[in-house]
Design an enzyme around this catalytic site. Sequence first.
Site, PDB file in Angstrom:
ATOM      1  N   SER A   1       0.839  -1.193   0.000  1.00 55.71           N
ATOM      2  CA  SER A   1       0.000   0.000   0.000  1.00 55.71           C
ATOM      3  C   SER A   1       0.878   1.248   0.000  1.00 55.71           C
ATOM      4  O   SER A   1       2.110   1.164   0.072  1.00 55.71           O
ATOM      5  CB  SER A   1      -0.913  -0.013   1.220  1.00 55.71           C
ATOM      6  OG  SER A   1      -0.126   0.065   2.393  1.00 55.71           O
ATOM      7  N   TYR A   2       0.234   2.398  -0.033  1.00 58.58           N
ATOM      8  CA  TYR A   2       0.938   3.681  -0.096  1.00 58.58           C
ATOM      9  C   TYR A   2       1.945   3.811   1.046  1.00 58.58           C
ATOM     10  O   TYR A   2       1.588   3.650   2.218  1.00 58.58           O
ATOM     11  CB  TYR A   2      -0.096   4.801  -0.021  1.00 58.58           C
ATOM     12  CG  TYR A   2       0.424   6.139  -0.414  1.00 58.58           C
ATOM     13  CD1 TYR A   2       0.843   6.382  -1.716  1.00 58.58           C
ATOM     14  CD2 TYR A   2       0.509   7.170   0.509  1.00 58.58           C
ATOM     15  CE1 TYR A   2       1.334   7.616  -2.078  1.00 58.58           C
ATOM     16  CE2 TYR A   2       0.996   8.407   0.152  1.00 58.58           C
ATOM     17  CZ  TYR A   2       1.405   8.626  -1.137  1.00 58.58           C
ATOM     18  OH  TYR A   2       1.894   9.847  -1.493  1.00 58.58           O
ATOM     19  N   PRO A   3       3.222   4.074   0.718  1.00 59.67           N
ATOM     20  CA  PRO A   3       4.254   4.012   1.766  1.00 59.67           C
ATOM     21  C   PRO A   3       4.409   5.277   2.610  1.00 59.67           C
ATOM     22  O   PRO A   3       5.252   5.292   3.496  1.00 59.67           O
ATOM     23  CB  PRO A   3       5.534   3.726   0.973  1.00 59.67           C
ATOM     24  CG  PRO A   3       5.297   4.350  -0.353  1.00 59.67           C
ATOM     25  CD  PRO A   3       3.814   4.275  -0.616  1.00 59.67           C
ATOM     26  N   ARG A   4       3.646   6.329   2.333  1.00 58.65           N
ATOM     27  CA  ARG A   4       3.788   7.559   3.120  1.00 58.65           C
ATOM     28  C   ARG A   4       2.538   7.760   3.976  1.00 58.65           C
ATOM     29  O   ARG A   4       1.538   8.299   3.530  1.00 58.65           O
ATOM     30  CB  ARG A   4       4.028   8.755   2.201  1.00 58.65           C
ATOM     31  CG  ARG A   4       5.400   8.731   1.546  1.00 58.65           C
ATOM     32  CD  ARG A   4       5.610   9.886   0.613  1.00 58.65           C
ATOM     33  NE  ARG A   4       4.979   9.669  -0.664  1.00 58.65           N
ATOM     34  CZ  ARG A   4       5.522   9.033  -1.690  1.00 58.65           C
ATOM     35  NH1 ARG A   4       6.734   8.535  -1.590  1.00 58.65           N
ATOM     36  NH2 ARG A   4       4.877   8.895  -2.819  1.00 58.65           N
TER      37      ARG A   4
ATOM     38  N   HIS B   1      -4.344   7.936   4.689  1.00 64.22           N
ATOM     39  CA  HIS B   1      -3.839   6.638   4.243  1.00 64.22           C
ATOM     40  C   HIS B   1      -3.857   5.622   5.373  1.00 64.22           C
ATOM     41  O   HIS B   1      -3.642   5.975   6.525  1.00 64.22           O
ATOM     42  CB  HIS B   1      -2.407   6.790   3.727  1.00 64.22           C
ATOM     43  CG  HIS B   1      -2.273   7.821   2.652  1.00 64.22           C
ATOM     44  ND1 HIS B   1      -2.680   7.604   1.364  1.00 64.22           N
ATOM     45  CD2 HIS B   1      -1.817   9.085   2.693  1.00 64.22           C
ATOM     46  CE1 HIS B   1      -2.468   8.687   0.655  1.00 64.22           C
ATOM     47  NE2 HIS B   1      -1.941   9.614   1.426  1.00 64.22           N
TER      48      HIS B   1
END
Length: 686
Positions: A339-342, A392
Amino acid sequence: MVTKVLCVAEKPSIAKAVANHLAGGQVQTRNVQGNPYVKNYEFSYNFPTWGQCSVTMTSVLGHLTSHEFDPQYKSWRSCDPSALFEARIDTIVEDDKKPVAENIKRQAAYNKVLYIWTDCDREGENIGTEIRSVATQGNQSFRQPGNTVRARFSNIERAHIINAARSPVQLDEAQSNAVSARIELDLRIGASFTRNLTMSLQPMLQQRSGEDRSQVISYGSCQFPTLGFVVERYIRVRNFVPETLWGIKVMHEKDRIKVNFNWARGHLFDRMAVIILFERCLTAKTARVTKVQTKPTSKWKPLPLTTVELQKCGSRFLRLDSQRVMQVAEQLYQKGWISYPRTETDQFDRGMDLRALVQKQTQGGPWTQFAQDLMNGGFSQPRSGRNNDKAHPPIHPVNFVVPASLSQEEQRVHEFVVRRFLACCSQDARGSKTEISILYGSEIFNTSGLVVLEQNYLDVYPYDKWTSSQDLPDFREGEVFEPTEARMNEGQTSPPGYLTEPELIALMDANGIGTDATMAEHIAKIKDRDYVQTRPRARQQRQQGEEEEYEPAEAAEPDAGAGRGRGRGRARARGGRGGGAGRGGGATTGVQEFIPTTLGVALVEGYENMGFETSLTKPFLRKEMELRMKAICEGRKTKAEVVHESIEQYRDVYIRTQQRLDSLRAVTGTLVGTPGQNGILVSGTE
DNA sequence: GCAAGGTC
């Protein structure tokens, strides 16, 4: 007559996901000329607000516009750097963003409603206003409030997205203005101080080093405090004076097991006092067991993975620096594996189907069986941390990939993400802890033993260590014995170690320096600017009873001439002749330590010697900026007020820097170019 | 040649 709606997301992945959720399969995908990432998705959707609509969903790629000084200030020699405090700033679209902006402008002409789908954070609100301003160039009517709306969403689950589509809200102008203020201040202050520092100090550096490479000496509201943390620790190491301390060691052998008891007082700095207490022990001859207690204990499974935690673990367990970890995580994200890393979020949304994600990991990899066991009843809802960025979810694997198809570095990061996720969905480790206390003379001594009963999450998460200790012999409360050995020992406090990367990241995080997406860049920046250098930390002498550290499977790299191990920064009695630091012996741990160069120390000390009440190298200024941004968000201040008061504050520092530049020069002159030390100041105690 | 923040 159908209404035409233009939706614009912050990034292509959101545009795609939202389009798929709303369209229910009927999507027409079109490329955007000039940009390989941005796509237009066309479909129809029935918004309660406007009825049946023909929708075009597209995206930008982060900020759409940039800010630069009026061209007359472009050359560094064109003006006094302080002129940048009030120079005109233009808002422009960079060449690589032009196709993205053109796409929005063109689409805007055909559409009646502009629906913004940027992340729901401050930057997202600001990017939203950038999109609106570009769209307005193609269609004036978006200026009217009702024609531009935004979606409120915090994840991309279908139900959540559909709900967001049904209840549009207004862009938050105040949050957007807060970001505008930050952008303007960072640009004006960063550029003016950087030009001034570089042009004032560069001639001296070149003269000293004999090189003519044009080294930039930059100031930034994040890079300077980052440097400040490294220098502060370095100074503490350099100024460290070891103190002698004394303790009492008691050992008793029973049932052929040697048990070490720890003095409840730890140690004292007063030798006579310890002698007196020790003599009372010897006089008493026997010790009496005052407590034997066995109780269940557990080691908690880790929290869901945030960016900051990923970076810290990368430095500690994967032998990758924070910037590399983020680059690799970005690749894994783009390939669709994670998934989105930030993200700052360490709690999974209740609505997320985590079992489905675990199921995917039963297809292979060394964790297959563990994932299967979770599916067969071992699953347990992850713990919830305290952070939620509302944009996120925590970092988790989203698909199964055969590890062998990834690069070496990708495999390491991917394996960590998968194991961390499976550990989160598993159960705490359980054990039984026995604590024994004795009274010997007037003093209490303790020992404890641990039996691990259920490994649970530890089976899939080797980065945590929790192992059974040696069995304790059977002691009974009230039992009296004469200790096999009792002696007084002398030791010394050991100096703190230099700052490691995980420590630096933790400090930046705690002080609000940078964001999850930029912290690694600031660290890379102060290395690149030659303010700090890194080297692998020498392996520490392991203290008895200390938890074992996870060690990467690869062979340790040769020690880069570091030579000496360092204590851990805690006062601790050591045996023998007060030998302070452990001997590294050439072996290293995976973790890097940061040592400032002479230039880095000079910059920080130079500024600190000026004795300003506003210190550029401490994190307070950034905190102040954060408070001012908050004031804008809450309507207590305007952007203009904040920009004005901050500029005046920095102008004051700038003027006094100018006046005292001699002080900075003097310090720099004495420190820069110390022969034979490769720019590293060696500790004064060595 | 300058900052920090998005994202690819």
